[in-house]
Scaffold this motif. Structure first.
Motif, mmCIF file in Angstrom:
data_model
loop_
_atom_site.group_PDB
_atom_site.id
_atom_site.type_symbol
_atom_site.label_atom_id
_atom_site.label_comp_id
_atom_site.label_asym_id
_atom_site.label_seq_id
_atom_site.Cartn_x
_atom_site.Cartn_y
_atom_site.Cartn_z
ATOM 1 N N LYS A 97 0.813 -1.222 0.000
ATOM 2 C CA LYS A 97 0.000 0.000 0.000
ATOM 3 C C LYS A 97 0.847 1.273 0.000
ATOM 4 C CE LYS A 97 -4.032 -2.055 2.279
ATOM 5 N NZ LYS A 97 -4.916 -2.018 3.473
ATOM 6 N N THR A 98 1.936 1.260 0.728
ATOM 7 C CA THR A 98 2.749 2.478 0.856
ATOM 8 C C THR A 98 3.645 2.741 -0.350
ATOM 9 O OG1 THR A 98 4.421 1.201 2.066
ATOM 10 C CG2 THR A 98 2.753 2.373 3.375
ATOM 11 N N ASP A 99 3.663 1.842 -1.328
ATOM 12 C CA ASP A 99 4.557 2.018 -2.476
ATOM 13 C C ASP A 99 4.176 3.213 -3.344
ATOM 14 O OD1 ASP A 99 6.256 -0.022 -1.832
ATOM 15 O OD2 ASP A 99 5.285 -1.512 -3.115
ATOM 16 N N PHE A 100 2.951 3.705 -3.200
ATOM 17 C CA PHE A 100 2.575 4.889 -3.986
ATOM 18 C C PHE A 100 3.420 6.088 -3.585
ATOM 19 C CE2 PHE A 100 0.175 5.735 -0.162
ATOM 20 C CZ PHE A 100 0.145 7.126 -0.084
ATOM 21 N N LEU A 101 3.993 6.058 -2.376
ATOM 22 C CA LEU A 101 4.855 7.159 -1.923
ATOM 23 C C LEU A 101 6.116 7.259 -2.773
ATOM 24 C CD1 LEU A 101 4.606 6.610 1.948
ATOM 25 C CD2 LEU A 101 3.422 8.343 0.583
ATOM 26 N N LEU A 102 6.507 6.162 -3.405
ATOM 27 C CA LEU A 102 7.694 6.174 -4.262
ATOM 28 C C LEU A 102 7.498 7.056 -5.487
ATOM 29 C CD1 LEU A 102 8.543 2.343 -4.229
ATOM 30 C CD2 LEU A 102 9.412 4.118 -2.705
ATOM 31 N N LEU A 103 6.258 7.344 -5.820
ATOM 32 C CA LEU A 103 5.957 8.140 -7.006
ATOM 33 C C LEU A 103 5.961 9.640 -6.727
ATOM 34 C CD1 LEU A 103 2.957 6.057 -8.429
ATOM 35 C CD2 LEU A 103 5.356 5.939 -9.127
ATOM 36 N N ILE A 104 6.000 10.027 -5.457
ATOM 37 C CA ILE A 104 5.857 11.450 -5.104
ATOM 38 C C ILE A 104 6.908 12.329 -5.766
ATOM 39 C CG2 ILE A 104 6.015 13.086 -3.194
ATOM 40 C CD1 ILE A 104 4.470 11.135 -1.480
ATOM 41 N N PRO A 105 8.220 11.990 -5.715
ATOM 42 C CA PRO A 105 9.212 12.852 -6.395
ATOM 43 C C PRO A 105 8.923 13.014 -7.883
ATOM 44 C CG PRO A 105 10.307 11.324 -4.932
ATOM 45 C CD PRO A 105 8.880 10.885 -5.008
ATOM 46 N N SER A 106 8.526 11.932 -8.533
ATOM 47 C CA SER A 106 8.222 12.000 -9.961
ATOM 48 C C SER A 106 7.002 12.873 -10.220
ATOM 49 C CB SER A 106 7.995 10.584 -10.502
ATOM 50 O OG SER A 106 7.820 10.605 -11.895
ATOM 51 N N ILE A 107 6.005 12.774 -9.356
ATOM 52 C CA ILE A 107 4.799 13.599 -9.507
ATOM 53 C C ILE A 107 5.140 15.078 -9.314
ATOM 54 C CG2 ILE A 107 2.564 14.139 -8.475
ATOM 55 C CD1 ILE A 107 2.284 11.152 -7.850
ATOM 56 N N ILE A 108 6.005 15.370 -8.355
ATOM 57 C CA ILE A 108 6.441 16.759 -8.138
ATOM 58 C C ILE A 108 7.115 17.299 -9.391
ATOM 59 C CG2 ILE A 108 8.058 18.220 -6.859
ATOM 60 C CD1 ILE A 108 7.548 16.453 -4.421
ATOM 61 N N SER A 109 8.002 16.492 -9.973
ATOM 62 C CA SER A 109 8.678 16.906 -11.205
ATOM 63 C C SER A 109 7.685 17.123 -12.334
ATOM 64 C CB SER A 109 9.709 15.850 -11.607
ATOM 65 O OG SER A 109 10.348 16.196 -12.818
ATOM 66 N N LEU A 110 6.700 16.247 -12.428
ATOM 67 C CA LEU A 110 5.677 16.381 -13.466
ATOM 68 C C LEU A 110 4.917 17.692 -13.325
ATOM 69 C CD1 LEU A 110 4.093 15.090 -15.822
ATOM 70 C CD2 LEU A 110 2.605 14.031 -14.113
ATOM 71 N N LEU A 111 4.586 18.063 -12.099
ATOM 72 C CA LEU A 111 3.867 19.318 -11.855
ATOM 73 C C LEU A 111 4.737 20.533 -12.192
ATOM 74 C CD1 LEU A 111 2.060 18.429 -8.495
ATOM 75 C CD2 LEU A 111 1.063 18.564 -10.797
ATOM 76 N N VAL A 112 6.045 20.417 -11.893
ATOM 77 C CA VAL A 112 6.964 21.516 -12.199
ATOM 78 C C VAL A 112 7.056 21.742 -13.704
ATOM 79 C CG1 VAL A 112 9.392 22.222 -12.156
ATOM 80 C CG2 VAL A 112 8.324 21.287 -10.102
ATOM 81 N N TYR A 113 7.061 20.659 -14.464
ATOM 82 C CA TYR A 113 7.209 20.767 -15.917
ATOM 83 C C TYR A 113 5.875 20.898 -16.647
ATOM 84 C CZ TYR A 113 12.212 19.915 -16.115
ATOM 85 O OH TYR A 113 13.573 20.046 -16.012
ATOM 86 N N LEU A 114 4.789 20.822 -15.943
ATOM 87 C CA LEU A 114 3.478 20.870 -16.587
ATOM 88 C C LEU A 114 3.292 22.112 -17.463
ATOM 89 C CD1 LEU A 114 0.922 19.244 -16.880
ATOM 90 C CD2 LEU A 114 -0.047 20.487 -14.929
ATOM 91 N N PRO A 115 3.682 23.306 -16.999
ATOM 92 C CA PRO A 115 3.551 24.486 -17.884
ATOM 93 C C PRO A 115 4.313 24.332 -19.197
ATOM 94 C CG PRO A 115 3.946 25.172 -15.622
ATOM 95 C CD PRO A 115 4.170 23.696 -15.662
ATOM 96 N N THR A 116 5.490 23.675 -19.138
ATOM 97 C CA THR A 116 6.275 23.469 -20.355
ATOM 98 C C THR A 116 5.595 22.467 -21.280
ATOM 99 O OG1 THR A 116 8.303 23.882 -19.104
ATOM 100 C CG2 THR A 116 8.539 22.821 -21.253
ATOM 101 N N TYR A 117 5.009 21.413 -20.702
ATOM 102 C CA TYR A 117 4.363 20.387 -21.514
ATOM 103 C C TYR A 117 3.140 20.921 -22.262
ATOM 104 C CZ TYR A 117 7.262 17.123 -18.856
ATOM 105 O OH TYR A 117 8.317 16.457 -18.285
#
Length: 391
Positions: A97-117
């Motif tokens: 169940k807690t493995d979704f926490l492994l995605l948090i850094p990637s999700i943060i990066s995705l949000l940072v680059y969202l304006p560029t995408y």
């Protein structure tokens, strides 16, 4: 005209080799599913190499929507290696169940680059032209690079710590850990740490306009290719012996009264100091008389059955009276036996490897490591230092 260099060809080689390796790992995963996270890691390396190739050759102008597309994926490298390490340890791939926490850094990066995408193709080309060089990119995104390296190295270090704890537990039960110490996996993780350390150093050299920054990036690519080759070797070796490995690991995890995934605790023991001393004396007498350490596959459970002392009590006595685990305790006797064999003139024709096997070791590497740890020298040096003749 796009710039094509030898280093770009190395990137293409990584992509091509990575593709073949990915297909093989997916095949391996059908039998040994703990290799699945490693297959994902190889895919991430391919994506990163392809993105780097497009960016540094200028081909990104033909596919502007791929600009920075790999950045969020780069933050999954560490988590995938961590999952692979955990899966190797338990010999199965299973998400919790807690493995979704492994995605948090990637999700943060995705949000940072969202304006560029969400920018248009023309704006993305302009974005590339405004930067487009290693030096300018790092100057503008230095903190992101540091974040990337720090996150991945943290996961790599966490994976190594899991193996350290695991090895301590398994050495409390077995005298032979050659098939269970996962050395190749640990070497792989250490090389990954080297890769990202090189990247971090290169970032700072570039940021402060110091020399050798590009050379470090080239070294980064070479080490990354070595990692892919090592992954292929590990997977191929494991795949060839998959049936034996499955059987061995099932024995390790299910056969013993004490689960190796649980820490060894002595707080609840009822042994007094006098009882502990008596068991120590009994254990030493049995080892000297019966030489059970000559059995290369001897386990703590076997020794418990032979001596009538429980596995838990043996572990406590070894920990408190010898300051050793079972693996170290057995190998101490094996080294003593090896020394006696070396000193015996009748064994002058035996190789050191043969002596190691005669003493109960199951591999030359394990014998040499234990011998040097105990004596501070190799078997050959010991023989030479003590003027032991071959005749």
């Amino acid at each position: 005209m796009p710039e094509i260099t030898i280093w770009n060809f190395i990137l293409l080689a990584e992509i091509a080799f990575g593709f073949i390796l990915l297909l093989f790992l997916l095949k391996v995963s059908t039998k040994l599913n703990w290799y699945f996270p490693l297959a994902i890691y190889v895919l991430l390396v391919m994506i990163d190499c392809y993105s780097e190739f497009l960016f540094h050759t200028g081909y990104i102008i033909n596919t502007p929507h791929l600009l920075y597309a790999s950045e969020p994926f780069n933050l999954l490298a560490g988590p995938m290696i961590y999952l692979y390490a955990r899966s190797q340890e338990y010999q199965r791939f299973k998400l919790i169940k807690t493995d979704f926490l492994l995605l948090i850094p990637s999700i943060i990066s995705l949000l940072v680059y969202l304006p560029t995408y969400t920018m248009s193709a023309a704006d993305k080309i302009l974005e590339y032209q405004n930067y487009g060089t290693l030096e300018t990119d790092i100057e503008n995104f230095v903190w992101e690079w540091i974040f990337l390296v720090s996150i991945n190295v943290t996961f790599f270090a966490g994976a190594l710590q899991r193996f350290k704890n695991y090895n301590e537990k398994i050495k409390a039960l077995y005298s032979n850990i050659r098939n269970a110490d996962l050395r190749i996996t640990q070497t792989l993780i250490r090389l990954c740490i080297v890769i990202y350390t090189l990247e971090l150093v290169a970032v700072f050299l570039t940021y402060y306009e110091l020399p050798f920054n590009r050379e470090l990036y080239h070294l980064y690519d070479i080490v990354q290719l070595i990692v892919l080759v090592l992954i292929g070797y590990d997977a191929l070796t494991t795949y060839k012996h998959s049936a034996t490995i499955k059987q061995e690991w099932q024995r390790i995890h299910l056969e013993d009264e004490q689960n190796i995934n649980q820490p060894i605790k002595y707080a609840s023991s009822t042994l007094t100091r006098k009882q502990s001393a008596a068991l120590k004396e009994k254990l030493e007498a049995y080892m000297d008389k019966h030489e059970v350490y000559l059995q290369s596959q001897i386990r703590i459970k076997d020794l418990a059955d032979l001596t009538g002392i429980s596995s838990h009590q043996i572990s406590q006595v070894l920990n408190e009276s010898f300051n050793q685990n079972f693996y170290e305790f057995i190998n101490t006797y094996r080294v003593k036996k090896a020394i006696a064999l070396i000193q015996d003139p009748q064994n002058s024709s035996l190789t050191f490897s043969a002596i190691g096997y005669e003493a109960g070791f199951n591999s030359k590497t394990t014998f040499y490591e234990a011998f040097k740890k105990a004596t501070g020298t190799t078997p050959a040096q010991y023989k030479s230092n003590h003027n032991i003749s071959n005749t």
